[in-house]
Design a protein around this motif. Structure first.
Motif, PDB file in Angstrom:
ATOM      1  N   SER B 383       0.830  -1.203   0.000  1.00 40.06           N
ATOM      2  CA  SER B 383       0.000   0.000   0.000  1.00 40.06           C
ATOM      3  C   SER B 383       0.869   1.260   0.000  1.00 40.06           C
ATOM      4  CB  SER B 383      -1.001  -0.016   1.155  1.00 40.06           C
ATOM      5  OG  SER B 383      -0.326   0.130   2.366  1.00 40.06           O
ATOM      6  N   LEU B 384       2.037   1.173   0.612  1.00 40.92           N
ATOM      7  CA  LEU B 384       2.918   2.344   0.602  1.00 40.92           C
ATOM      8  C   LEU B 384       3.448   2.614  -0.816  1.00 40.92           C
ATOM      9  CD1 LEU B 384       4.042   4.524   2.394  1.00 40.92           C
ATOM     10  CD2 LEU B 384       5.939   3.021   3.034  1.00 40.92           C
ATOM     11  N   LEU B 385       3.769   1.561  -1.544  1.00 37.57           N
ATOM     12  CA  LEU B 385       4.227   1.752  -2.929  1.00 37.57           C
ATOM     13  C   LEU B 385       3.112   2.382  -3.763  1.00 37.57           C
ATOM     14  CD1 LEU B 385       6.210  -1.574  -3.580  1.00 37.57           C
ATOM     15  CD2 LEU B 385       7.186   0.719  -3.381  1.00 37.57           C
ATOM     16  N   ASP B 386       1.895   1.909  -3.590  1.00 36.08           N
ATOM     17  CA  ASP B 386       0.752   2.510  -4.302  1.00 36.08           C
ATOM     18  C   ASP B 386       0.623   3.990  -3.965  1.00 36.08           C
ATOM     19  OD1 ASP B 386       0.061   0.207  -5.550  1.00 36.08           O
ATOM     20  OD2 ASP B 386      -1.620  -0.295  -4.229  1.00 36.08           O
ATOM     21  N   GLU B 387       0.765   4.263  -2.676  1.00 35.00           N
ATOM     22  CA  GLU B 387       0.604   5.638  -2.212  1.00 35.00           C
ATOM     23  C   GLU B 387       1.681   6.534  -2.831  1.00 35.00           C
ATOM     24  OE1 GLU B 387      -0.232   5.428   2.030  1.00 35.00           O
ATOM     25  OE2 GLU B 387       0.408   7.538   2.154  1.00 35.00           O
ATOM     26  N   ILE B 388       2.909   6.034  -2.882  1.00 35.41           N
ATOM     27  CA  ILE B 388       4.006   6.831  -3.453  1.00 35.41           C
ATOM     28  C   ILE B 388       3.756   7.071  -4.938  1.00 35.41           C
ATOM     29  CG2 ILE B 388       6.472   6.826  -3.994  1.00 35.41           C
ATOM     30  CD1 ILE B 388       6.871   5.186  -1.372  1.00 35.41           C
ATOM     31  N   GLN B 389       3.389   5.985  -5.647  1.00 34.89           N
ATOM     32  CA  GLN B 389       3.085   6.106  -7.078  1.00 34.89           C
ATOM     33  C   GLN B 389       2.030   7.206  -7.297  1.00 34.89           C
ATOM     34  OE1 GLN B 389       4.460   3.899  -9.528  1.00 34.89           O
ATOM     35  NE2 GLN B 389       3.444   4.996 -11.173  1.00 34.89           N
ATOM     36  N   HIS B 390       0.985   7.182  -6.487  1.00 33.93           N
ATOM     37  CA  HIS B 390      -0.109   8.131  -6.613  1.00 33.93           C
ATOM     38  C   HIS B 390       0.324   9.541  -6.204  1.00 33.93           C
ATOM     39  CE1 HIS B 390      -4.165   9.674  -6.666  1.00 33.93           C
ATOM     40  NE2 HIS B 390      -4.056  10.067  -5.402  1.00 33.93           N
ATOM     41  N   ASN B 391       1.034   9.619  -5.095  1.00 29.15           N
ATOM     42  CA  ASN B 391       1.454  10.931  -4.585  1.00 29.15           C
ATOM     43  C   ASN B 391       2.348  11.663  -5.579  1.00 29.15           C
ATOM     44  OD1 ASN B 391       1.919  13.044  -2.583  1.00 29.15           O
ATOM     45  ND2 ASN B 391       3.971  12.160  -2.407  1.00 29.15           N
ATOM     46  N   LEU B 392       3.236  10.929  -6.234  1.00 31.12           N
ATOM     47  CA  LEU B 392       4.123  11.576  -7.206  1.00 31.12           C
ATOM     48  C   LEU B 392       3.303  12.181  -8.337  1.00 31.12           C
ATOM     49  CD1 LEU B 392       7.102   9.050  -7.412  1.00 31.12           C
ATOM     50  CD2 LEU B 392       7.085  11.327  -6.366  1.00 31.12           C
ATOM     51  N   PHE B 393       2.270  11.484  -8.750  1.00 32.67           N
ATOM     52  CA  PHE B 393       1.414  12.001  -9.814  1.00 32.67           C
ATOM     53  C   PHE B 393       0.654  13.246  -9.349  1.00 32.67           C
ATOM     54  CE2 PHE B 393      -2.632  12.109 -12.212  1.00 32.67           C
ATOM     55  CZ  PHE B 393      -2.103  12.329 -13.468  1.00 32.67           C
ATOM     56  N   VAL B 394       0.147  13.194  -8.131  1.00 25.01           N
ATOM     57  CA  VAL B 394      -0.602  14.335  -7.584  1.00 25.01           C
ATOM     58  C   VAL B 394       0.315  15.554  -7.464  1.00 25.01           C
ATOM     59  CG1 VAL B 394      -1.785  15.212  -5.525  1.00 25.01           C
ATOM     60  CG2 VAL B 394      -2.284  12.903  -6.381  1.00 25.01           C
ATOM     61  N   LYS B 395       1.491  15.350  -6.914  1.00 24.79           N
ATOM     62  CA  LYS B 395       2.439  16.464  -6.757  1.00 24.79           C
ATOM     63  C   LYS B 395       2.807  17.077  -8.112  1.00 24.79           C
ATOM     64  CE  LYS B 395       6.192  15.970  -4.111  1.00 24.79           C
ATOM     65  NZ  LYS B 395       7.241  15.219  -3.356  1.00 24.79           N
ATOM     66  N   ALA B 396       3.068  16.202  -9.078  1.00 25.74           N
ATOM     67  CA  ALA B 396       3.471  16.696 -10.406  1.00 25.74           C
ATOM     68  C   ALA B 396       2.302  17.419 -11.080  1.00 25.74           C
ATOM     69  CB  ALA B 396       3.955  15.534 -11.273  1.00 25.74           C
ATOM     70  N   THR B 397       1.086  16.941 -10.831  1.00 25.52           N
ATOM     71  CA  THR B 397      -0.084  17.594 -11.424  1.00 25.52           C
ATOM     72  C   THR B 397      -0.287  18.973 -10.797  1.00 25.52           C
ATOM     73  OG1 THR B 397      -1.099  15.425 -11.754  1.00 25.52           O
ATOM     74  CG2 THR B 397      -2.549  17.341 -11.933  1.00 25.52           C
ATOM     75  N   GLU B 398      -0.139  19.039  -9.493  1.00 26.75           N
ATOM     76  CA  GLU B 398      -0.254  20.332  -8.809  1.00 26.75           C
ATOM     77  C   GLU B 398       0.790  21.308  -9.334  1.00 26.75           C
ATOM     78  OE1 GLU B 398      -2.048  18.552  -4.613  1.00 26.75           O
ATOM     79  OE2 GLU B 398       0.036  19.289  -4.692  1.00 26.75           O
TER      80      GLU B 398
END
Lengths: 477, 477
Positions: B383-398
């Motif tokens: 779940s942490l790997l999923d979260e990191i994958q997702h967070n990187l996308f969110v940060k880059a989108t922001e």
């Protein structure tokens, strides 16, 4: 059915004209197409799918033995190629030279890599400093170019695809162990994945790779009795290291030269698969390298439920590489087509089969048909694929043995080649003059000094002097 | 600890000198090494492992959409390159020319492929005859060469690795649908595998591929506010087909020209990963593309049981790409090293952790530490790997959103670029003269006309005439 037959009949019998049979198969099985670029081939989807299976399985073996993949430039500056004297002598006559970039003439010519020892050495010099940096176990998958006069798809092409392993070690013992280890990986790959038996041994000095201290080879035997060098592994000792200045500090803080190896296998092995297993109906693929392992041919496809059942069986066989041919060609045409493509198992299913809860499995290697219940189809297919994989190896091994003769003098040698083309086992004094003479007289070359030498006689088959080694000789691709 | 810090401190801050930061990261993270071949890079094991994960996942997407891989020659004869007029004009100035094979001068020069449209056309002419032969959905993974004056690892190199899709269809509608479909595959890949948000759109005529009727692009935004073209898809209509004579017989037995597409993505995207996600401690890799997803660092390794426990945890995490670093470097040094290499999760385990049945998980993207019980480690890591994958996308989108401005005139345009470098959304009249002027004045180029245009104003940001399109503008790599 006339049309169906024609598909297969349009290939030449291998007994009539083996080279023409080979060409017919590579074209008819849609492995390659000729290109407008002299000596270069186009690898078509079916041929490339074989190469992908090849790459994947060999790469797994490299990684399991601790190797890492890298990518080196496609160009080698002339000055870099010239750093190791034997190496440049071996390769310079057969490289393609880039002289212009856009409309500008280059200050230094670049050759398109024929092999990448010089590039790896240049890199190793940068990244190896201490004994802690060793060993370096690198490999690369890439294209290489060697200017060839006569070319044939897979066997000899101006450009080909390959992998080239390049390793650096602290000592001569370690580089020798690596050289042998990778030769064993190749032998294992050929025998267990490609179902091709090989002879393992060392090349004579004459046949050694340019710049190597020792070259080891695996040699396989084609249907026509000619040998094919199927993979080579070279120990360079510290020759390249001295030429390129690749040194490391050992545990006693002293500077030492590294010891290197290289080893390569190429798309040429697809040629070996064709010429070892193929027959007069076309390609015969070992299951482990077959892009399609089971072709499902629906019979009386227009009848209700047949196509549905075919697709249902396909889904059930999802552990294997399976395809349903639901095109509007006749079943007979499809049979010939997938025989030509060497698909290991044909599965026929029609209305009667469905009624009886059974299917027909036809083996490509023997042509045997077998009715099997649908209930345990997965197990039947799994064990039949294993059996085919094994049977191809057994048949090829029997042929290799049957085509291997023994000679104690040049008359026996020539008779062996004439009566039963294949390997000739014969003793050799160790002099290159005898190798040259044997080639001159018979067209056969020394393939290798096998790891397991037998005692054939006391004297050299050619000059009659005291023998040093047993050698496998053959005409070769 | 002084030494540990030095490892990271030796890279330049991205705010101080972004290009130098980039260079420091590619070298320090051991992605590439410079070579003796001007403009060509050596892709080292860690960089190549990223490329392998890239290839595997993108190739799966191609195969899922029905594409097959092939291999074309590395050389293109000059006469073949010249068959399509716009195409040769676009590429001839930047190709490498082979003029000699061995010591013989060639009768016709060969260029090292800069792209392979001409070779695919030549092949398609041979193998396409009837509507039954269509569509052809081919792709190839290979190296290409373009003679570049200024080069930077991954972003612009004389040789690079890529895939090039080349397809042939019966109609213009089908080729257009394929062009868009593959652009969507690229966008999906960038967003879901690389965590890089992209703008999808069409290139203006000026920025179109040589020989294309329409070029579509995905554009991403780097940390420094510069755009990077991250994948392009071209609809050729029947232009190449007419130049090469690629015709098929349709169902009415009439001859028709095929309609073609091509689309490509390259090692350049590794540059995008670095410049979108990286920070002042080095690389930050999205888990799906990370060669090592979890690095296990044993603490107080010499203590009994620690290394055993580290290896036991590694075995338990075999669903992931996990490594134990049991080298004799200090833990602090290891922390810095794997931060530099962008490994998503660091797992620390020492004697106290073992006593408490817990481990420490440290996220590379946020630096957050978390104590987790060993009991459900597999789930925690997943779940942490999923979260990191997702967070990187969110940060880059922001970041992409924050760095996107709107301009209605050239003053606003220039201010936007000065104050908040990134994308500028502005209207355009459709004249190339305005594109040229904007580039001249600001250095920004038209990146694309997005699929979803907004209405910014009624008039062209440059000339004030009636606007036709909304365009994303930016300075670009």
């Amino acid at each position: 059915m006339a049309k169906d037959k024609k598909f297969v009949e349009s290939i030449t019998d291998m007994e009539v004209d083996f080279p023409q049979w080979y060409t017919d198969v590579v074209i008819k099985a849609e492995l390659v197409d000729y290109s407008s670029v002299k000596g270069c081939m186009i690898i078509r989807p079916y041929g490339y799918a074989i190469w992908e299976l090849f790459q994947k399985q060999m790469d797994d073996m490299f990684k399991a033995t601790g190797h890492e993949n890298v990518y080196m430039p496609v160009f080698i500056p002339e000055s870099l190629l010239q750093k190791e004297k034997d190496h440049v002598e071996g390769f310079a006559p057969e490289v393609a030279w880039v002289t212009h970039g856009g409309d500008q003439e280059l200050t230094e010519r670049l050759c398109v890599r024929p092999t990448s020892e010089t590039l790896f050495c240049d890199h190793y010099k940068n990244i190896i400093h201490s004994y802690r940096d060793l060993p370096k176990l690198y490999n690369q998958w890439c294209n290489v170019v060697r200017w060839e006069k006569t070319t044939r798809p897979f066997l000899r092409t101006t450009e080909f695809l390959w992998q080239e392993g390049h390793t650096a070690h602290a000592t001569q013992e370690e580089s020798e162990a690596e050289t042998i280890r990778m030769l064993n990986v190749y032998a294992d790959f050929c025998e267990n994945i490609l179902s091709i038996p090989v002879i393992k041994g060392q090349k004579t000095e004459k046949e050694r790779f340019a710049g190597a201290k020792a070259t080891y080879t695996i040699e396989s035997l084609m249907h026509d009795g000619k040998a094919l060098q199927s993979g080579t592994s070279h120990n360079f000792g510290d020759g390249f290291a001295r030429a390129f200045g690749i040194q490391y500090t050992d545990k006693n803080n002293e500077l030492q030269y590294v010891h290197q190896t290289s080893w390569g296998a190429t798309t040429r092995l697809i040629g070996a698969i064709i010429m070892v297993h193929g027959d007069n109906r076309g390609l015969v693929l070992p299951p482990k390298i077959a892009p399609i392992q089971v072709i499902i041919v629906p019979i009386a496809m227009q009848k209700g439920g047949v196509l549905e059942k075919a697709n249902e069986l396909k889904d059930r066989l999802s552990d294997f590489r399976v395809k349903v041919d639901d095109s509007d060609k006749t079943p007979g045409w499809k049979f010939s087509e997938y025989e030509m493509k060497g698909v290991p198992i044909r599965l026929e299913v029609g209305p009667k089969d469905i009624e009886n809860n059974q299917v027909v499995l036809v083996r490509r290697d023997t042509g045997d048909k077998k009715l099997v219940s649908m209930d345990n189809l997965e197990d039947e297919v799994a064990s039949l694929l294993d059996e085919i994989q094994h049977n191809l190896f057994v048949k090829a091994t029997e042929r290799l043995n049957a085509k291997t003769s023994v000679a104690t003098d040049m008359t026996e040698f020539q008779d062996a080649l004439d009566d039963n083309p294949g390997f000739v086992k014969a003793m050799w004094c160790g002099d290159q003059a005898c190798e040259d003479e044997i080639k001159e007289l018979t067209g056969a070359t020394s393939r290798c000094i096998p790891f397991e030498e037998e005692h054939i006689s006391d004297t050299c088959v050619c000059c009659g002097k005291k023998a040093k080694h047993m050698v496998y000789w053959a005409k070769a691709y």
